[in-house]
Write a protein that holds these residues in place. Sequence first.
Motif, PDB file in Angstrom:
ATOM      1  N   LYS A 112       2.665   7.385 -14.152  1.00  0.00           N
ATOM      2  CA  LYS A 112       2.565   9.035 -13.852  1.00  0.00           C
ATOM      3  C   LYS A 112       1.507   9.073 -13.846  1.00  0.00           C
ATOM      4  N   GLU A 113       0.485   9.029 -14.779  1.00  0.00           N
ATOM      5  CA  GLU A 113      -0.468   8.634 -15.328  1.00  0.00           C
ATOM      6  C   GLU A 113      -2.053   8.026 -14.273  1.00  0.00           C
ATOM      7  N   GLN A 114      -1.532   7.279 -14.364  1.00  0.00           N
ATOM      8  CA  GLN A 114      -2.408   6.455 -13.168  1.00  0.00           C
ATOM      9  C   GLN A 114      -2.288   7.069 -11.877  1.00  0.00           C
ATOM     10  N   ALA A 115      -1.242   7.892 -11.354  1.00  0.00           N
ATOM     11  CA  ALA A 115      -1.009   8.592 -10.397  1.00  0.00           C
ATOM     12  C   ALA A 115      -2.185   9.784 -10.614  1.00  0.00           C
ATOM     13  N   LEU A 116      -2.231  10.052 -11.472  1.00  0.00           N
ATOM     14  CA  LEU A 116      -2.592  11.975 -11.875  1.00  0.00           C
ATOM     15  C   LEU A 116      -4.496  11.158 -11.452  1.00  0.00           C
ATOM     16  N   GLU A 117      -4.512  10.111 -12.253  1.00  0.00           N
ATOM     17  CA  GLU A 117      -5.888  10.044 -12.689  1.00  0.00           C
ATOM     18  C   GLU A 117      -6.456   9.613 -11.116  1.00  0.00           C
ATOM     19  N   ARG A 118      -6.027   8.619 -10.914  1.00  0.00           N
ATOM     20  CA  ARG A 118      -5.681   8.188  -9.021  1.00  0.00           C
ATOM     21  C   ARG A 118      -6.222   9.629  -8.644  1.00  0.00           C
ATOM     22  N   THR A 119      -5.151   9.752  -8.624  1.00  0.00           N
ATOM     23  CA  THR A 119      -5.585  11.608  -7.387  1.00  0.00           C
ATOM     24  C   THR A 119      -6.714  11.970  -7.795  1.00  0.00           C
ATOM     25  N   ARG A 120      -6.568  12.662  -8.786  1.00  0.00           N
ATOM     26  CA  ARG A 120      -7.995  13.267  -9.174  1.00  0.00           C
ATOM     27  C   ARG A 120      -9.286  13.371  -9.149  1.00  0.00           C
ATOM     28  N   SER A 121      -9.778  11.318  -9.275  1.00  0.00           N
ATOM     29  CA  SER A 121     -10.758  10.582  -9.034  1.00  0.00           C
ATOM     30  C   SER A 121     -10.565  10.414  -7.453  1.00  0.00           C
ATOM     31  N   ARG A 122      -9.548  10.568  -6.335  1.00  0.00           N
ATOM     32  CA  ARG A 122     -10.385  10.136  -5.619  1.00  0.00           C
ATOM     33  C   ARG A 122     -10.220  11.776  -4.321  1.00  0.00           C
ATOM     34  N   ARG A 123      -8.559  11.791  -4.619  1.00  0.00           N
ATOM     35  CA  ARG A 123      -8.541  12.807  -3.535  1.00  0.00           C
ATOM     36  C   ARG A 123      -8.458  14.569  -4.814  1.00  0.00           C
ATOM     37  N   PRO A 124     -10.130  15.148  -5.361  1.00  0.00           N
ATOM     38  CA  PRO A 124      -9.563  16.275  -5.898  1.00  0.00           C
ATOM     39  C   PRO A 124      -8.774  17.126  -4.746  1.00  0.00           C
ATOM     40  N   ASP A 125      -8.741  17.604  -3.182  1.00  0.00           N
ATOM     41  CA  ASP A 125      -8.809  18.501  -3.302  1.00  0.00           C
ATOM     42  C   ASP A 125      -7.140  18.431  -3.416  1.00  0.00           C
ATOM     43  N   LEU A 126      -6.573  17.389  -3.484  1.00  0.00           N
ATOM     44  CA  LEU A 126      -4.517  16.968  -3.586  1.00  0.00           C
ATOM     45  C   LEU A 126      -4.466  17.541  -4.666  1.00  0.00           C
ATOM     46  N   TYR A 127      -5.592  17.031  -5.874  1.00  0.00           N
ATOM     47  CA  TYR A 127      -5.005  17.282  -7.143  1.00  0.00           C
ATOM     48  C   TYR A 127      -5.018  18.336  -7.556  1.00  0.00           C
ATOM     49  N   ARG A 128      -6.303  19.396  -6.783  1.00  0.00           N
ATOM     50  CA  ARG A 128      -5.896  20.402  -7.487  1.00  0.00           C
ATOM     51  C   ARG A 128      -5.107  21.583  -6.827  1.00  0.00           C
ATOM     52  N   GLU A 129      -4.360  20.820  -5.237  1.00  0.00           N
ATOM     53  CA  GLU A 129      -3.560  21.896  -5.115  1.00  0.00           C
ATOM     54  C   GLU A 129      -1.624  21.637  -5.633  1.00  0.00           C
ATOM     55  N   TYR A 147       1.240  11.096  -1.563  1.00  0.00           N
ATOM     56  CA  TYR A 147       1.488  12.171  -0.532  1.00  0.00           C
ATOM     57  C   TYR A 147       3.154  12.581  -0.673  1.00  0.00           C
ATOM     58  N   TYR A 148       3.597  11.891  -0.946  1.00  0.00           N
ATOM     59  CA  TYR A 148       5.033  12.524  -1.177  1.00  0.00           C
ATOM     60  C   TYR A 148       5.577  13.694  -1.798  1.00  0.00           C
ATOM     61  N   SER A 149       4.809  13.169  -2.991  1.00  0.00           N
ATOM     62  CA  SER A 149       5.321  13.735  -4.135  1.00  0.00           C
ATOM     63  C   SER A 149       3.904  15.216  -4.357  1.00  0.00           C
ATOM     64  N   GLY A 150       2.604  15.006  -3.390  1.00  0.00           N
ATOM     65  CA  GLY A 150       1.582  15.612  -3.273  1.00  0.00           C
ATOM     66  C   GLY A 150       0.289  14.597  -4.082  1.00  0.00           C
ATOM     67  N   LEU A 151       0.770  13.394  -5.231  1.00  0.00           N
ATOM     68  CA  LEU A 151       0.145  12.392  -5.399  1.00  0.00           C
ATOM     69  C   LEU A 151      -0.147  11.348  -4.753  1.00  0.00           C
ATOM     70  N   LEU A 152      -1.356  10.644  -4.917  1.00  0.00           N
ATOM     71  CA  LEU A 152      -1.602   9.155  -4.787  1.00  0.00           C
ATOM     72  C   LEU A 152      -0.493   8.397  -5.635  1.00  0.00           C
ATOM     73  N   GLU A 153      -0.105   7.547  -4.985  1.00  0.00           N
ATOM     74  CA  GLU A 153       0.414   6.254  -5.477  1.00  0.00           C
ATOM     75  C   GLU A 153      -0.515   5.625  -6.713  1.00  0.00           C
ATOM     76  N   TYR A 154       0.777   5.427  -7.620  1.00  0.00           N
ATOM     77  CA  TYR A 154      -0.490   4.687  -8.701  1.00  0.00           C
ATOM     78  C   TYR A 154       0.022   2.689  -7.781  1.00  0.00           C
ATOM     79  N   PRO A 155      -1.022   2.354  -9.287  1.00  0.00           N
ATOM     80  CA  PRO A 155      -1.107   0.865  -8.823  1.00  0.00           C
ATOM     81  C   PRO A 155      -0.339  -0.348  -8.464  1.00  0.00           C
ATOM     82  N   GLN A 156      -0.058  -1.422  -7.622  1.00  0.00           N
ATOM     83  CA  GLN A 156       1.164  -1.906  -7.210  1.00  0.00           C
ATOM     84  C   GLN A 156       0.669  -3.375  -7.754  1.00  0.00           C
TER      85      GLN A 156
END
Length: 240
Positions: free
Chosen positions: A213-230, A175-184
């Motif tokens: 970065k790629e993982q954060a983008l894909e995770r946000t796109r698939s799990r939180r499309p609302d956040l991804y659009r913003e 959320y801090y950058s607008g994306l979900l965090e990548y897997p750890q």
Amino acid sequence: MRIDVATLFPEMCERVMSESIIGRARRRGHIEFCAHQIRDYTLNRQKQVDDYPYGGGHGMIMQAQPIYDCCQDVIRQVEQAGHARPHVVFLTAAGQPWNEEHCKRLATYDSLLLVCGHYEGIDERVIEALADEEISIGDYVLTGGELAALVVADSVFRLCPGVLSSPEGYEEESYYSGLLEYPQYSRPEEWNGRSVPPVLLSGHHENIAKWRKEQALERTRSRRPDLYREYQKKVNGENS
């Protein structure tokens, strides 16, 4: 930074805010927290803070007078302690939905006063008289505002200098950058037939950063499309 809470359950709030990372930061003097008992400001022997709602309806309503007098005294205490007048936030179901952007905004204040409701609600007149804003932590109902206030206080405090070991402790999180965090991942390299992605073992920092970065983008796109659009709007410089 200082956060005060006006509540019917100050012991509950103090206990939570005395544990773990927040508790250590308090003991080290990086942040200040204080919970105040609204019942101490009632004008009757029964310490009554609620009454029946005008117009009828189920349950009881918190009265304006004890909340108002409590908040006014807290404001006085905060200013006498050398802080700016606190920004007053009522935790209500009708408030703005809480998110990381609001969190970063409130973290810029020198002091906050969080007011916890209970029963079926709060007399609207005291909200009109005191509130700088109202906040809701989600589209559901709690028995009281204490848990909501603790969520707000915890999420704001962790952005304050000295609470976490470094800014990276929150800047790379969800959320801090607008994306979900990548897997750890942690040790061991293989667990129950599942392996750590090879790129994380490579020691190649540029490739690791790219993968994350790629993982954060894909995770946000698939799990939180609302956040991804913003996020996409911000990246492309579009207006919301």
